[in-house]
Design an enzyme around this catalytic site. Sequence first.
Site, mmCIF file in Angstrom:
data_model
loop_
_atom_site.group_PDB
_atom_site.id
_atom_site.type_symbol
_atom_site.label_atom_id
_atom_site.label_comp_id
_atom_site.label_asym_id
_atom_site.label_seq_id
_atom_site.Cartn_x
_atom_site.Cartn_y
_atom_site.Cartn_z
ATOM 1 N N MET A 114 -3.676 -1.780 10.881
ATOM 2 C CA MET A 114 -4.032 -0.448 11.230
ATOM 3 C C MET A 114 -4.487 0.295 9.992
ATOM 4 O O MET A 114 -5.293 1.351 10.277
ATOM 5 C CB MET A 114 -2.824 0.346 11.809
ATOM 6 C CG MET A 114 -2.482 -0.014 13.343
ATOM 7 S SD MET A 114 -0.872 0.652 13.677
ATOM 8 C CE MET A 114 -1.299 2.594 13.386
ATOM 9 N N ARG A 126 15.526 -1.815 9.912
ATOM 10 C CA ARG A 126 14.673 -2.193 10.741
ATOM 11 C C ARG A 126 13.174 -2.283 9.778
ATOM 12 O O ARG A 126 13.246 -1.549 8.687
ATOM 13 C CB ARG A 126 14.221 -1.090 11.643
ATOM 14 C CG ARG A 126 15.533 -0.822 12.694
ATOM 15 C CD ARG A 126 15.522 -2.058 13.638
ATOM 16 N NE ARG A 126 16.660 -1.866 14.650
ATOM 17 C CZ ARG A 126 17.683 -2.260 14.540
ATOM 18 N NH1 ARG A 126 18.299 -2.688 13.346
ATOM 19 N NH2 ARG A 126 18.689 -1.855 15.445
ATOM 20 N N ASP A 143 -7.277 -2.075 -1.208
ATOM 21 C CA ASP A 143 -6.312 -2.484 -2.313
ATOM 22 C C ASP A 143 -6.800 -1.730 -3.755
ATOM 23 O O ASP A 143 -5.564 -1.507 -4.509
ATOM 24 C CB ASP A 143 -6.245 -3.928 -2.573
ATOM 25 C CG ASP A 143 -5.731 -4.729 -1.525
ATOM 26 O OD1 ASP A 143 -5.029 -4.184 -0.839
ATOM 27 O OD2 ASP A 143 -6.292 -5.903 -1.359
ATOM 28 N N ARG A 166 19.240 4.999 9.743
ATOM 29 C CA ARG A 166 19.416 3.383 9.447
ATOM 30 C C ARG A 166 18.634 3.385 8.069
ATOM 31 O O ARG A 166 17.806 4.432 7.584
ATOM 32 C CB ARG A 166 18.370 2.918 10.552
ATOM 33 C CG ARG A 166 18.998 2.519 11.756
ATOM 34 C CD ARG A 166 18.020 2.197 12.739
ATOM 35 N NE ARG A 166 18.928 1.911 14.066
ATOM 36 C CZ ARG A 166 18.122 1.700 15.144
ATOM 37 N NH1 ARG A 166 17.077 2.001 15.377
ATOM 38 N NH2 ARG A 166 19.000 1.391 16.265
ATOM 39 N N ASN A 177 -12.949 -8.287 -4.175
ATOM 40 C CA ASN A 177 -13.060 -9.388 -5.414
ATOM 41 C C ASN A 177 -13.757 -10.482 -5.035
ATOM 42 O O ASN A 177 -14.649 -10.903 -5.914
ATOM 43 C CB ASN A 177 -11.599 -9.506 -5.727
ATOM 44 C CG ASN A 177 -10.926 -8.398 -6.447
ATOM 45 O OD1 ASN A 177 -11.387 -7.934 -7.705
ATOM 46 N ND2 ASN A 177 -9.837 -7.842 -6.084
ATOM 47 N N GLY A 178 -13.359 -11.107 -4.179
ATOM 48 C CA GLY A 178 -14.087 -12.394 -3.785
ATOM 49 C C GLY A 178 -15.380 -12.189 -3.539
ATOM 50 O O GLY A 178 -16.173 -13.005 -3.883
ATOM 51 N N SER A 179 -15.886 -11.069 -2.789
ATOM 52 C CA SER A 179 -17.274 -10.856 -2.290
ATOM 53 C C SER A 179 -18.132 -10.647 -3.692
ATOM 54 O O SER A 179 -19.234 -10.900 -3.999
ATOM 55 C CB SER A 179 -17.422 -9.519 -1.591
ATOM 56 O OG SER A 179 -16.541 -10.119 -0.122
#
Length: 357
Positions: free
Chosen positions: A282, A275, A136, A171, A112-114
């Site tokens: 990555m 957790r 994204d 968990r 987006n910014g680019s």
Amino acid sequence: MIRIGMLTSGGDCQALNAAMRGVVKCLDASGTQMEIYGFLNGYKGLINSDFKMLTPRDFSGLLTRGGTILGSSRVPFKTIHEPDEEGKDKVACMKQTYYKLQLDVLVVLGGNGSQKTANLLREEGLNIISLPKTIDNDLWGTDMTFGFQSAVDVATNAIDCIHTTADSHGRVFIVEVMGHKVGWLTLNAGIAGGADIILIPEIPYDIDKVIEAIERRATNGSRFTILAVAEGAISKEDAKLTKKEYKKKLSSYAFPSVSYEIADQIQKKTGREVRVTVPGHMQRGGVPDPYDRVFASRVGVEAGQLILNKEYGYMIAYKNREMVKVPLKEVAGKLKSLPKDASIIKEAKMLGICFGD
């Protein structure tokens, strides 16, 4: 002889090299003689006239290579008109480099910014062609961006790996997925990884609804619950705050990220062990998956065709399963969020996935 400038800007992702390779191989296959100026570290290279000369041979073997051979950096658009750390006028310097090297076109690979900076340079009279890069998948005007599918693979694998330990220990596990403003990556990885709860920026969550979903699973005999949470997930309470109020809250935030706040709330209200796992960068790394290799190659070829046709001021896009060109001025500054009524969200809810709403 065509003189081409190329740069990769913003956060890195898989298939940047594959896309550049596609541009060069297309031009080379057409018999076009070219000089390739690879600007180092994004727009900083263009500002400082920091580049290296490349030949088609330099792009051999890049199809499967992650990252970017040119390096990348962030030059925020909101500060583009401010002098850099050396006092340079950034826009003037970029134009000066372009004209000094007598470039015919500048190929920009970025998010987006680019794209906003690329459009600014177009408005300043430079010949620009841009390629849609971001994990994204939030660029306006295209159904897909390269890097997205590979990032989905990485995030999905993280969720897959969590399943066994979550089940073993009984968990609640939260996997935090990249995405500050949109939830495309979290949604797709969450569905693919079998997450029970998915929290995304577009749908503010109610922590009590999240806890209800966890307790319902326990009542039904499930030993564990997995949440896929976007970096930018926001509670209904926080969503009601003004930008100023929310910014003030974050300035004294007691948690590393929203995932840890959610974990703290779940533990205090249920007594269950929670957790948090953060795959982090990555998700940007590693080799591009087969989809992105094909997609980035197609994007590169289409950019090469625009160069051959001397058609400038466009971003290559993917719409309705076809490659198209979209005017850069229509793309810059627009964010492609997930519609709350999107069919994929409806279908995810039909699978029993909770969105906390």
